[in-house]
Motif scaffolding. Structure first.
Motif, PDB file in Angstrom:
ATOM      1  N   LEU A   1       0.828  -1.203   0.000  1.00 29.47           N
ATOM      2  CA  LEU A   1       0.000   0.000   0.000  1.00 29.47           C
ATOM      3  C   LEU A   1       0.864   1.254   0.000  1.00 29.47           C
ATOM      4  CD1 LEU A   1      -2.661   1.592   0.305  1.00 29.47           C
ATOM      5  CD2 LEU A   1      -2.536   1.167   2.774  1.00 29.47           C
ATOM      6  N   VAL A   2       1.881   1.297   0.855  1.00 29.87           N
ATOM      7  CA  VAL A   2       2.742   2.477   0.942  1.00 29.87           C
ATOM      8  C   VAL A   2       3.478   2.694  -0.374  1.00 29.87           C
ATOM      9  CG1 VAL A   2       4.765   3.468   2.071  1.00 29.87           C
ATOM     10  CG2 VAL A   2       2.972   2.382   3.445  1.00 29.87           C
ATOM     11  N   ARG A   3       3.967   1.614  -1.001  1.00 30.44           N
ATOM     12  CA  ARG A   3       4.637   1.772  -2.295  1.00 30.44           C
ATOM     13  C   ARG A   3       3.699   2.374  -3.334  1.00 30.44           C
ATOM     14  NH1 ARG A   3       7.576  -2.952  -0.812  1.00 30.44           N
ATOM     15  NH2 ARG A   3       5.899  -4.319  -1.552  1.00 30.44           N
ATOM     16  N   GLN A   4       2.425   1.945  -3.317  1.00 29.49           N
ATOM     17  CA  GLN A   4       1.463   2.489  -4.275  1.00 29.49           C
ATOM     18  C   GLN A   4       1.151   3.948  -3.971  1.00 29.49           C
ATOM     19  OE1 GLN A   4       0.100   0.961  -7.178  1.00 29.49           O
ATOM     20  NE2 GLN A   4      -0.289   3.169  -7.422  1.00 29.49           N
ATOM     21  N   ILE A   5       1.050   4.294  -2.693  1.00 25.98           N
ATOM     22  CA  ILE A   5       0.803   5.698  -2.331  1.00 25.98           C
ATOM     23  C   ILE A   5       1.963   6.570  -2.808  1.00 25.98           C
ATOM     24  CG2 ILE A   5       0.534   7.319  -0.416  1.00 25.98           C
ATOM     25  CD1 ILE A   5      -0.856   5.079   1.149  1.00 25.98           C
ATOM     26  N   ASP A   6       3.200   6.083  -2.644  1.00 25.84           N
ATOM     27  CA  ASP A   6       4.361   6.827  -3.151  1.00 25.84           C
ATOM     28  C   ASP A   6       4.233   7.066  -4.658  1.00 25.84           C
ATOM     29  OD1 ASP A   6       5.545   6.869  -0.641  1.00 25.84           O
ATOM     30  OD2 ASP A   6       6.802   5.127  -1.015  1.00 25.84           O
ATOM     31  N   ALA A   7       3.828   6.015  -5.385  1.00 28.67           N
ATOM     32  CA  ALA A   7       3.677   6.141  -6.838  1.00 28.67           C
ATOM     33  C   ALA A   7       2.542   7.093  -7.189  1.00 28.67           C
ATOM     34  CB  ALA A   7       3.433   4.767  -7.455  1.00 28.67           C
ATOM     35  N   ASP A   8       1.438   7.021  -6.429  1.00 27.67           N
ATOM     36  CA  ASP A   8       0.314   7.926  -6.668  1.00 27.67           C
ATOM     37  C   ASP A   8       0.747   9.375  -6.492  1.00 27.67           C
ATOM     38  OD1 ASP A   8      -1.351   5.732  -7.045  1.00 27.67           O
ATOM     39  OD2 ASP A   8      -2.098   5.747  -4.984  1.00 27.67           O
ATOM     40  N   ALA A   9       1.487   9.645  -5.426  1.00 28.47           N
ATOM     41  CA  ALA A   9       1.926  11.013  -5.154  1.00 28.47           C
ATOM     42  C   ALA A   9       2.836  11.522  -6.263  1.00 28.47           C
ATOM     43  CB  ALA A   9       2.638  11.077  -3.803  1.00 28.47           C
ATOM     44  N   ASP A  10       3.751  10.681  -6.738  1.00 28.12           N
ATOM     45  CA  ASP A  10       4.638  11.097  -7.830  1.00 28.12           C
ATOM     46  C   ASP A  10       3.828  11.420  -9.088  1.00 28.12           C
ATOM     47  OD1 ASP A  10       6.854  10.755  -6.239  1.00 28.12           O
ATOM     48  OD2 ASP A  10       7.341   8.758  -7.012  1.00 28.12           O
ATOM     49  N   GLN A  11       2.861  10.568  -9.396  1.00 29.71           N
ATOM     50  CA  GLN A  11       2.036  10.807 -10.587  1.00 29.71           C
ATOM     51  C   GLN A  11       1.220  12.081 -10.427  1.00 29.71           C
ATOM     52  OE1 GLN A  11      -0.788   7.701 -11.482  1.00 29.71           O
ATOM     53  NE2 GLN A  11      -1.320   8.577 -13.483  1.00 29.71           N
ATOM     54  N   ALA A  12       0.656  12.301  -9.232  1.00 26.28           N
ATOM     55  CA  ALA A  12      -0.137  13.514  -8.994  1.00 26.28           C
ATOM     56  C   ALA A  12       0.719  14.767  -9.157  1.00 26.28           C
ATOM     57  CB  ALA A  12      -0.764  13.459  -7.604  1.00 26.28           C
ATOM     58  N   ARG A  13       1.932  14.738  -8.630  1.00 28.31           N
ATOM     59  CA  ARG A  13       2.810  15.900  -8.776  1.00 28.31           C
ATOM     60  C   ARG A  13       3.068  16.207 -10.252  1.00 28.31           C
ATOM     61  NH1 ARG A  13       5.505  17.822  -4.191  1.00 28.31           N
ATOM     62  NH2 ARG A  13       5.452  16.469  -2.338  1.00 28.31           N
ATOM     63  N   ARG A  14       3.296  15.151 -11.043  1.00 33.33           N
ATOM     64  CA  ARG A  14       3.545  15.375 -12.481  1.00 33.33           C
ATOM     65  C   ARG A  14       2.312  15.965 -13.164  1.00 33.33           C
ATOM     66  NH1 ARG A  14       5.846  10.207 -11.984  1.00 33.33           N
ATOM     67  NH2 ARG A  14       4.038   9.245 -13.001  1.00 33.33           N
ATOM     68  N   LEU A  15       1.152  15.420 -12.887  1.00 38.77           N
ATOM     69  CA  LEU A  15      -0.065  15.886 -13.552  1.00 38.77           C
ATOM     70  C   LEU A  15      -0.422  17.313 -13.141  1.00 38.77           C
ATOM     71  CD1 LEU A  15      -2.207  12.652 -13.243  1.00 38.77           C
ATOM     72  CD2 LEU A  15      -1.353  13.651 -15.371  1.00 38.77           C
ATOM     73  N   LEU A  16      -0.109  17.679 -11.907  1.00 35.56           N
ATOM     74  CA  LEU A  16      -0.477  19.005 -11.402  1.00 35.56           C
ATOM     75  C   LEU A  16       0.577  20.056 -11.709  1.00 35.56           C
ATOM     76  CD1 LEU A  16      -1.860  17.915  -7.905  1.00 35.56           C
ATOM     77  CD2 LEU A  16      -3.219  18.704  -9.854  1.00 35.56           C
ATOM     78  N   SER A  17       1.699  19.651 -12.303  1.00 38.86           N
ATOM     79  CA  SER A  17       2.791  20.610 -12.515  1.00 38.86           C
ATOM     80  C   SER A  17       2.377  21.744 -13.436  1.00 38.86           C
ATOM     81  CB  SER A  17       4.015  19.887 -13.080  1.00 38.86           C
ATOM     82  OG  SER A  17       3.710  19.303 -14.354  1.00 38.86           O
ATOM     83  N   GLY A  18       1.434  21.488 -14.332  1.00 38.59           N
ATOM     84  CA  GLY A  18       1.011  22.530 -15.256  1.00 38.59           C
ATOM     85  C   GLY A  18      -0.307  23.181 -14.908  1.00 38.59           C
TER      86      GLY A  18
END
Length: 309
Positions: A291-308
């Motif tokens: 679960l924690v590994r997936q949350i880490d991946a979710d956060a990384d993806q969210a940061r990329r999508l929200l960068s713009g």
């Protein structure tokens, strides 16, 4: 913006507005057209007449939750649009029982003293929805207030509607909902105490209830967050889980929001959480480590999508 929750006993300075009237659930682009027409109608303070609870909740209290916004979120959105007076009228047996003629006399004229009323062309009012735009115009001529009916508006041949927005959200398409709304779909309310599992896992979250709201597709989202109250009123980005927490056997849906680069205490404050991108469905993992590994991946993806954004 001044909020009035009755139509009786108002001071003189609360009367005499040009008003847009309707339920305004979501305050979408079609609603914006009605509000803008009211703003242009006459030189008077801009008011909104709406109803709380939503009449549909009064007539069908056991029906599935359908609202896009609670009253707090609706008021905040209407304030951003320059509304000066919000008349949030209590909808119950009294209002439901008024004929169109009685509604015009008692509410619009005697209560609010409106100068002009703007509605969508499909607006109905009064007992058993027996009043329509033509009847409202006749009543306006009789009582001395103007009436404007705004045609339904849309995009690509499709009318903007709360129904279409609910469908987009149910299918995990928040950007399509944003196009129809003219703003991000937001969930607003007070942060409540949870079970603090997120903090134990290294991902502290702010927990919010979803009472009486239409549920978007359950899963994980990239979000924009505004802290509306308290000493730290800020805007930031984050990742949120909207759902029933299958890892922990919970069944009541809620919203758990992790704010990036923030570590303060927000309990009791009010948040506005905008759903920007759907990342994935809820999932039950084999272990907390997974679960924690997936949350880490979710956060990384969210940061990329929200960068713009």
């Amino acid at each position: 913006m001044h909020i009035h929750r009755d139509w009786t006993g108002l001071p003189a300075e609360a009367r005499g507005a040009t008003v847009a009237m309707g339920n305004f659930d979501g305050v979408h682009m079609g609603h914006r057209a009605v509000i803008d027409a009211a703003r242009r109608a006459v030189d008077a303070p801009l008011g909104i007449i709406t109803f709380e609870p939503h009449p549909r909740q009064f007539f069908a209290p056991d029906a599935p939750s359908f609202r896009l916004m609670n009253s707090e979120a609706r008021a905040n959105r209407l304030a951003r649009l320059g509304t000066e007076r919000l008349y949030e009228l209590p909808f119950g047996a009294v209002l439901a029982g008024l004929t169109p003629e009685a509604f015009a006399q008692e509410v619009l004229v005697d209560g609010l003293g409106v100068r002009h009323v703007t509605v969508g062309q499909d607006f109905c009012f009064g007992k058993k929805r027996s009043g329509n735009v033509n009847i409202l115009r006749d009543l306006g001529e009789r009582h001395g207030f103007g009436v404007t009916a705004v045609p339904l508006v849309g995009d690509g041949g499709q009318e903007y509607s709360s129904t279409a927005i609910r469908k987009a959200l149910s299918e995990g398409r928040p950007r399509d909902a944003e196009r129809m709304l003219g703003h991000w779909h937001r969930i607003e309310g007070e942060i409540v105490h949870g079970e603090k599992r997120g903090r134990e896992l290294g991902w502290p979250t702010a927990n919010m209830r979803l009472d009486d709201l239409h549920l978007p597709r359950l899963g994980v989202y990239a979000v924009l967050v505004d802290v509306l109250t308290g000493p730290e009123r800020l805007s930031c980005k984050g990742v949120a889980s909207l759902g029933v927490r299958p890892m922990f056997g919970r069944n009541a849906p809620n919203l758990e929001v992790h704010l990036f680069d923030y570590s303060g205490d927000l309990y009791g404050q009010h948040l506005s959480v905008a759903l920007v991108d759907f990342l994935r469905d809820e999932e039950k993992f084999g272990s907390l480590e997974d679960l924690v590994r997936q949350i880490d991946a979710d956060a990384d993806q969210a940061r990329r999508l929200l960068s713009g954004v």
